[in-house]
Design a protein around this motif. Structure first.
Motif, mmCIF file in Angstrom:
data_model
loop_
_atom_site.group_PDB
_atom_site.id
_atom_site.type_symbol
_atom_site.label_atom_id
_atom_site.label_comp_id
_atom_site.label_asym_id
_atom_site.label_seq_id
_atom_site.Cartn_x
_atom_site.Cartn_y
_atom_site.Cartn_z
ATOM 1 N N THR A 36 0.828 -1.214 0.000
ATOM 2 C CA THR A 36 0.000 0.000 0.000
ATOM 3 C C THR A 36 0.859 1.260 0.000
ATOM 4 O OG1 THR A 36 -0.221 -0.086 2.428
ATOM 5 C CG2 THR A 36 -1.955 -1.138 1.115
ATOM 6 N N GLN A 37 2.026 1.195 0.613
ATOM 7 C CA GLN A 37 2.930 2.342 0.559
ATOM 8 C C GLN A 37 3.402 2.584 -0.872
ATOM 9 O OE1 GLN A 37 4.488 4.408 3.560
ATOM 10 N NE2 GLN A 37 2.296 3.984 3.609
ATOM 11 N N GLU A 38 3.702 1.504 -1.590
ATOM 12 C CA GLU A 38 4.139 1.624 -2.982
ATOM 13 C C GLU A 38 3.035 2.224 -3.861
ATOM 14 O OE1 GLU A 38 5.391 -2.156 -4.385
ATOM 15 O OE2 GLU A 38 6.917 -2.433 -2.826
ATOM 16 N N LEU A 39 1.779 1.875 -3.549
ATOM 17 C CA LEU A 39 0.653 2.304 -4.378
ATOM 18 C C LEU A 39 -0.015 3.576 -3.862
ATOM 19 C CD1 LEU A 39 -1.075 -1.139 -5.152
ATOM 20 C CD2 LEU A 39 0.582 0.135 -6.533
ATOM 21 N N SER A 40 0.564 4.193 -2.831
ATOM 22 C CA SER A 40 -0.008 5.405 -2.221
ATOM 23 C C SER A 40 -1.459 5.181 -1.792
ATOM 24 C CB SER A 40 0.082 6.589 -3.187
ATOM 25 O OG SER A 40 1.420 6.945 -3.413
ATOM 26 N N LEU A 41 -1.649 4.100 -1.027
ATOM 27 C CA LEU A 41 -2.957 3.761 -0.481
ATOM 28 C C LEU A 41 -2.896 3.793 1.042
ATOM 29 C CD1 LEU A 41 -3.774 0.650 -2.711
ATOM 30 C CD2 LEU A 41 -4.947 2.864 -2.810
ATOM 31 N N PRO A 42 -3.941 4.258 1.709
ATOM 32 C CA PRO A 42 -3.986 4.178 3.163
ATOM 33 C C PRO A 42 -4.350 2.757 3.582
ATOM 34 C CG PRO A 42 -6.039 5.074 2.347
ATOM 35 C CD PRO A 42 -5.154 4.883 1.141
ATOM 36 N N LEU A 43 -3.903 2.358 4.780
ATOM 37 C CA LEU A 43 -4.201 1.010 5.255
ATOM 38 C C LEU A 43 -4.749 1.055 6.676
ATOM 39 C CD1 LEU A 43 -4.041 -2.034 4.545
ATOM 40 C CD2 LEU A 43 -1.858 -2.087 5.765
ATOM 41 N N ASP A 44 -5.897 0.425 6.853
ATOM 42 C CA ASP A 44 -6.485 0.223 8.171
ATOM 43 C C ASP A 44 -6.499 -1.271 8.457
ATOM 44 O OD1 ASP A 44 -7.824 2.912 9.166
ATOM 45 O OD2 ASP A 44 -8.139 2.802 7.006
ATOM 46 N N GLU A 68 -12.608 -5.468 17.683
ATOM 47 C CA GLU A 68 -13.358 -4.213 17.750
ATOM 48 C C GLU A 68 -12.483 -2.984 17.506
ATOM 49 O OE1 GLU A 68 -11.360 -4.775 21.557
ATOM 50 O OE2 GLU A 68 -12.548 -6.098 20.285
ATOM 51 N N THR A 69 -11.181 -3.179 17.273
ATOM 52 C CA THR A 69 -10.255 -2.066 17.111
ATOM 53 C C THR A 69 -9.746 -1.979 15.681
ATOM 54 O OG1 THR A 69 -9.524 -2.278 19.411
ATOM 55 C CG2 THR A 69 -8.102 -1.036 17.928
ATOM 56 N N VAL A 70 -9.648 -0.756 15.189
ATOM 57 C CA VAL A 70 -9.058 -0.512 13.875
ATOM 58 C C VAL A 70 -7.774 0.279 14.068
ATOM 59 C CG1 VAL A 70 -9.344 0.510 11.593
ATOM 60 C CG2 VAL A 70 -11.326 -0.471 12.776
ATOM 61 N N TYR A 71 -6.662 -0.289 13.597
ATOM 62 C CA TYR A 71 -5.375 0.399 13.664
ATOM 63 C C TYR A 71 -5.133 1.120 12.339
ATOM 64 C CZ TYR A 71 -4.587 -2.577 17.724
ATOM 65 O OH TYR A 71 -4.705 -3.211 18.940
ATOM 66 N N ARG A 72 -5.078 2.452 12.406
ATOM 67 C CA ARG A 72 -4.768 3.243 11.221
ATOM 68 C C ARG A 72 -3.251 3.314 11.094
ATOM 69 N NH1 ARG A 72 -8.839 8.256 12.360
ATOM 70 N NH2 ARG A 72 -7.484 8.387 14.183
ATOM 71 N N ILE A 73 -2.711 2.534 10.176
ATOM 72 C CA ILE A 73 -1.266 2.408 10.081
ATOM 73 C C ILE A 73 -0.664 3.678 9.498
ATOM 74 C CG2 ILE A 73 0.635 0.982 9.260
ATOM 75 C CD1 ILE A 73 -1.275 -0.412 11.211
ATOM 76 N N GLN A 74 0.314 4.195 10.229
ATOM 77 C CA GLN A 74 0.983 5.441 9.846
ATOM 78 C C GLN A 74 2.375 5.146 9.273
ATOM 79 O OE1 GLN A 74 -0.802 8.304 10.137
ATOM 80 N NE2 GLN A 74 -2.467 7.009 10.917
ATOM 81 N N PRO A 75 2.854 5.936 8.329
ATOM 82 C CA PRO A 75 2.173 7.117 7.789
ATOM 83 C C PRO A 75 1.156 6.757 6.707
ATOM 84 C CG PRO A 75 4.296 6.855 6.740
ATOM 85 C CD PRO A 75 4.201 5.761 7.771
ATOM 86 N N GLN A 76 0.175 7.608 6.541
ATOM 87 C CA GLN A 76 -0.779 7.494 5.454
ATOM 88 C C GLN A 76 -0.366 8.444 4.332
ATOM 89 O OE1 GLN A 76 -4.862 8.052 6.538
ATOM 90 N NE2 GLN A 76 -4.824 6.505 8.142
ATOM 91 N N PHE A 135 -10.844 3.587 16.680
ATOM 92 C CA PHE A 135 -9.691 3.785 15.810
ATOM 93 C C PHE A 135 -8.485 4.239 16.625
ATOM 94 C CE2 PHE A 135 -13.153 3.786 12.888
ATOM 95 C CZ PHE A 135 -12.636 3.373 11.667
ATOM 96 N N GLU A 136 -7.324 3.661 16.303
ATOM 97 C CA GLU A 136 -6.067 4.041 16.944
ATOM 98 C C GLU A 136 -4.998 4.205 15.872
ATOM 99 O OE1 GLU A 136 -4.832 1.343 19.973
ATOM 100 O OE2 GLU A 136 -6.796 1.302 20.983
ATOM 101 N N ASP A 137 -4.237 5.276 15.943
ATOM 102 C CA ASP A 137 -3.120 5.489 15.031
ATOM 103 C C ASP A 137 -1.892 4.746 15.548
ATOM 104 O OD1 ASP A 137 -4.746 7.112 13.562
ATOM 105 O OD2 ASP A 137 -3.831 8.991 14.187
#
Length: 273
Positions: free
Chosen positions: A99-107, A112-120, A137-139
């Motif tokens: 997803t980093q190569e394709l410039s996509l955000p990843l959750d 019950e928890t969603v980790y918003r993987i940084q950097p986006q 949601f947690e970064d």
């Protein structure tokens, strides 16, 4: 005779404003009263659909749900997991690199928890919290992600035009390793290769002693395709994708026109034993 009705949520049972119509509620409650299993089959975790289960009266012993697109089969009253297919931290790391190569955000969804993987990507931040605000949601950076958790799925939530542009760039090797499905106009998901809604129904059918010929499945989007194909009676919504309509044996009205209720009335409530 239909003994189990498997129903997708968004674009199927829910109206565009995420409600369940009075006719759908009444019809599904009648089906349950006749002894038919009414099973929500969703990409969401169980805790995010509790309100809908309560509305439908599906929180009693003997009520079940297929969640995470088939990754879990659960009891609605207790949340007990009867079947589980998950992903590993290594899978998360591999997909994050892509997803980093394709410039996509990843959750990354873990129960019950969603980790918003940084950097986006600065130009393409994730829209997932807008689509599923009930989740927590947690970064986290990849290094901060707890490795001992169950990882149910990974999500890319972006505007539809950009999604259409980037999806074809995913290498074939990833499609061979994972089940990659579109689950909405602005959403696609990476799942364990074995995870499909059909596989969830296979496992639930084994638990309940219900054959696939006795199942009816209703859906509208790509992640519903497997269960539409698997069930004895596959029903597409009028608003479904062309692929779903081609696979289904019957096309009902849209999610805005009580399409679920009309199909259940036709094939379940009006069915003569």
């Amino acid at each position: 005779m239909i003994k189990l009705i498997a129903i997708d949520l968004d674009g199927t049972l829910l109206t565009d404003d995420k409600q369940i119509s009075a006719r759908n509620i009444e019809t599904l409650q009648q089906a349950k009263a006749q002894g038919v299993k009414v099973v929500l089959c969703t990409g969401r975790p169980l805790n995010s659909v509790v309100g809908h289960l309560e509305t439908l009266g599906l929180t009693e012993p003997g009520d079940y749900a297929v969640t995470f697109n088939g990754g879990l089969v659960q009891k609605n009253d207790t949340g007990e997991i009867l079947s589980k297919d998950i992903m590993s931290f290594e899978d998360v790391a591999t997909i994050f690199d892509l997803t980093q190569e394709l410039s996509l955000p990843l959750d990354v969804v873990s129960n019950e928890t969603v980790y918003r993987i940084q950097p986006q990507p600065a130009a393409y931040p994730s829209l997932y919290n807008q689509l599923n605000s009930i989740l927590r949601f947690e970064d986290r950076t990849l290094a901060e992600l707890p490795q001992d958790r169950d990882f149910n799925k990974m999500v890319c939530a972006i505007e539809g035009d950009y999604l259409e542009q980037q999806l074809p760039k995913i290498p074939a090797s990833f499609h061979e390793r994972y089940n990659i499905v579109r689950s909405g106009e602005r959403l696609f998901e990476f799942l364990n290769k074995h995870v499909t809604k059909a596989n969830g129904l296979v496992k639930l059918g084994q638990i309940l002693g219900i054959d696939q010929s006795e199942m009816m499945a209703l859906g509208d989007e790509e992640n519903d395709l497997s269960m539409i194909d698997y069930a004895g009676l596959g029903v597409a919504m009028a608003n479904a994708s062309a692929e779903i309509k081609e696979m289904a044996q019957y096309i009902t009205d849209s999610n805005e026109e009580d399409g679920v209720a009309k199909a259940v009335e036709k094939f379940v409530l009006n069915e003569t034993p």
